[in-house]
Design a protein around this motif. Structure first.
Motif, PDB file in Angstrom:
ATOM      1  N   VAL A  23     -51.080 -59.622  67.979  1.00 60.62           N
ATOM      2  CA  VAL A  23     -51.256 -60.701  68.933  1.00 60.62           C
ATOM      3  C   VAL A  23     -50.990 -60.165  70.337  1.00 60.62           C
ATOM      4  CG1 VAL A  23     -48.865 -61.473  68.709  1.00 60.62           C
ATOM      5  CG2 VAL A  23     -50.618 -63.097  69.451  1.00 60.62           C
ATOM      6  N   GLN A  24     -51.644 -60.745  71.320  1.00 62.75           N
ATOM      7  CA  GLN A  24     -51.406 -60.343  72.701  1.00 62.75           C
ATOM      8  C   GLN A  24     -50.128 -60.986  73.226  1.00 62.75           C
ATOM      9  OE1 GLN A  24     -55.012 -61.319  74.870  1.00 62.75           O
ATOM     10  NE2 GLN A  24     -55.792 -59.232  74.566  1.00 62.75           N
ATOM     11  N   ALA A  25     -49.551 -60.363  74.225  1.00 64.22           N
ATOM     12  CA  ALA A  25     -48.355 -60.918  74.862  1.00 64.22           C
ATOM     13  C   ALA A  25     -48.639 -62.347  75.326  1.00 64.22           C
ATOM     14  CB  ALA A  25     -47.938 -60.044  76.036  1.00 64.22           C
ATOM     15  N   GLU A  26     -47.617 -63.177  75.202  1.00 64.98           N
ATOM     16  CA  GLU A  26     -47.674 -64.618  75.508  1.00 64.98           C
ATOM     17  C   GLU A  26     -48.382 -65.420  74.424  1.00 64.98           C
ATOM     18  OE1 GLU A  26     -45.867 -66.049  77.888  1.00 64.98           O
ATOM     19  OE2 GLU A  26     -45.176 -64.009  78.266  1.00 64.98           O
TER      20      GLU A  26
ATOM     21  N   MET B  43     -43.277 -68.563  66.430  1.00 69.37           N
ATOM     22  CA  MET B  43     -42.976 -67.638  67.512  1.00 69.37           C
ATOM     23  C   MET B  43     -43.962 -67.867  68.652  1.00 69.37           C
ATOM     24  SD  MET B  43     -42.170 -64.174  65.324  1.00 69.37           S
ATOM     25  CE  MET B  43     -43.885 -63.949  64.829  1.00 69.37           C
ATOM     26  N   ASN B  44     -43.443 -68.285  69.786  1.00 68.48           N
ATOM     27  CA  ASN B  44     -44.262 -68.524  70.973  1.00 68.48           C
ATOM     28  C   ASN B  44     -43.872 -67.571  72.090  1.00 68.48           C
ATOM     29  OD1 ASN B  44     -45.450 -70.740  69.638  1.00 68.48           O
ATOM     30  ND2 ASN B  44     -43.878 -72.131  70.401  1.00 68.48           N
ATOM     31  N   SER B  45     -44.739 -67.466  73.070  1.00 63.00           N
ATOM     32  CA  SER B  45     -44.463 -66.594  74.239  1.00 63.00           C
ATOM     33  C   SER B  45     -44.019 -65.211  73.797  1.00 63.00           C
ATOM     34  CB  SER B  45     -43.395 -67.232  75.128  1.00 63.00           C
ATOM     35  OG  SER B  45     -43.797 -68.505  75.577  1.00 63.00           O
ATOM     36  N   LEU B  46     -44.753 -64.652  72.873  1.00 52.85           N
ATOM     37  CA  LEU B  46     -44.372 -63.351  72.319  1.00 52.85           C
ATOM     38  C   LEU B  46     -44.413 -62.253  73.364  1.00 52.85           C
ATOM     39  CD1 LEU B  46     -46.118 -63.737  68.884  1.00 52.85           C
ATOM     40  CD2 LEU B  46     -43.709 -63.153  69.202  1.00 52.85           C
TER      41      LEU B  46
ATOM     42  N   THR C 178     -47.112 -57.246  65.571  1.00 54.98           N
ATOM     43  CA  THR C 178     -47.364 -56.314  66.662  1.00 54.98           C
ATOM     44  C   THR C 178     -47.831 -57.107  67.868  1.00 54.98           C
ATOM     45  OG1 THR C 178     -47.991 -54.571  65.101  1.00 54.98           O
ATOM     46  CG2 THR C 178     -48.597 -54.267  67.415  1.00 54.98           C
ATOM     47  N   VAL C 179     -47.107 -56.965  68.983  1.00 53.23           N
ATOM     48  CA  VAL C 179     -47.451 -57.678  70.209  1.00 53.23           C
ATOM     49  C   VAL C 179     -47.926 -56.664  71.244  1.00 53.23           C
ATOM     50  CG1 VAL C 179     -46.671 -59.275  71.977  1.00 53.23           C
ATOM     51  CG2 VAL C 179     -45.683 -59.384  69.668  1.00 53.23           C
ATOM     52  N   SER C 180     -49.156 -56.805  71.677  1.00 55.50           N
ATOM     53  CA  SER C 180     -49.721 -55.875  72.648  1.00 55.50           C
ATOM     54  C   SER C 180     -49.560 -56.426  74.059  1.00 55.50           C
ATOM     55  CB  SER C 180     -51.191 -55.634  72.350  1.00 55.50           C
ATOM     56  OG  SER C 180     -51.920 -56.837  72.482  1.00 55.50           O
TER      57      SER C 180
END
Length: 121
Positions: A11-14, A81-84, A118-120
């Motif tokens: 997932v992308q950041a945020e 999980m939010n705002s990752l 994984t947060v990009s």
């Protein structure tokens, strides 16, 4: 009780993800539950916990962004999980222990296989 975590991914950041922890063999209504994570190259760390009565606790790093919940009827626990952030990248695992073990601050007794988040950036 047997536990199986799922819902991880890239997932992308945020962005947001919801992890699930499905239990079998026994009902989770008798257990306090928790989420832990292990970032790459680091030790496992506490993320969140929920008691049989629904009382929750969070690591400071996830407060206000993550929400732990449980659905005893579905025998499943969740982690919204939010705002990752990229630093949330880790293998997330769920765990269970009796309320007696919680009272005596013993380790969690039952663990599920982890799911990779994984947060990009």
């Amino acid at each position: 009780v047997q536990l199986q975590a799922s819902g991880g991914g890239l997932v992308q950041a945020e962005g947001s993800l919801r992890l699930s922890c499905a239990a079998s063999r026994r009902t989770i209504s008798n257990y306090d539950m928790g989420w832990f994570r292990q970032p790459p190259g680091k030790e496992r760390e506490f993320v969140a916990a929920i008691t049989t009565g629904g009382i929750t606790d969070y690591a400071d790093s996830v407060k206000g962004r993550f929400t732990i919940s449980r659905d005893n009827a579905k025998n499943t626990m969740y982690l919204q999980m939010n705002s990752l952030k990229p630093e949330d990248t880790a293998v997330y695992s769920c765990a269970a222990r009796s309320y007696i073990d919680t009272y005596y601050q013993r380790d969690y007794s039952y663990w599920g296989q982890g799911t990779l988040v994984t947060v990009s950036s």
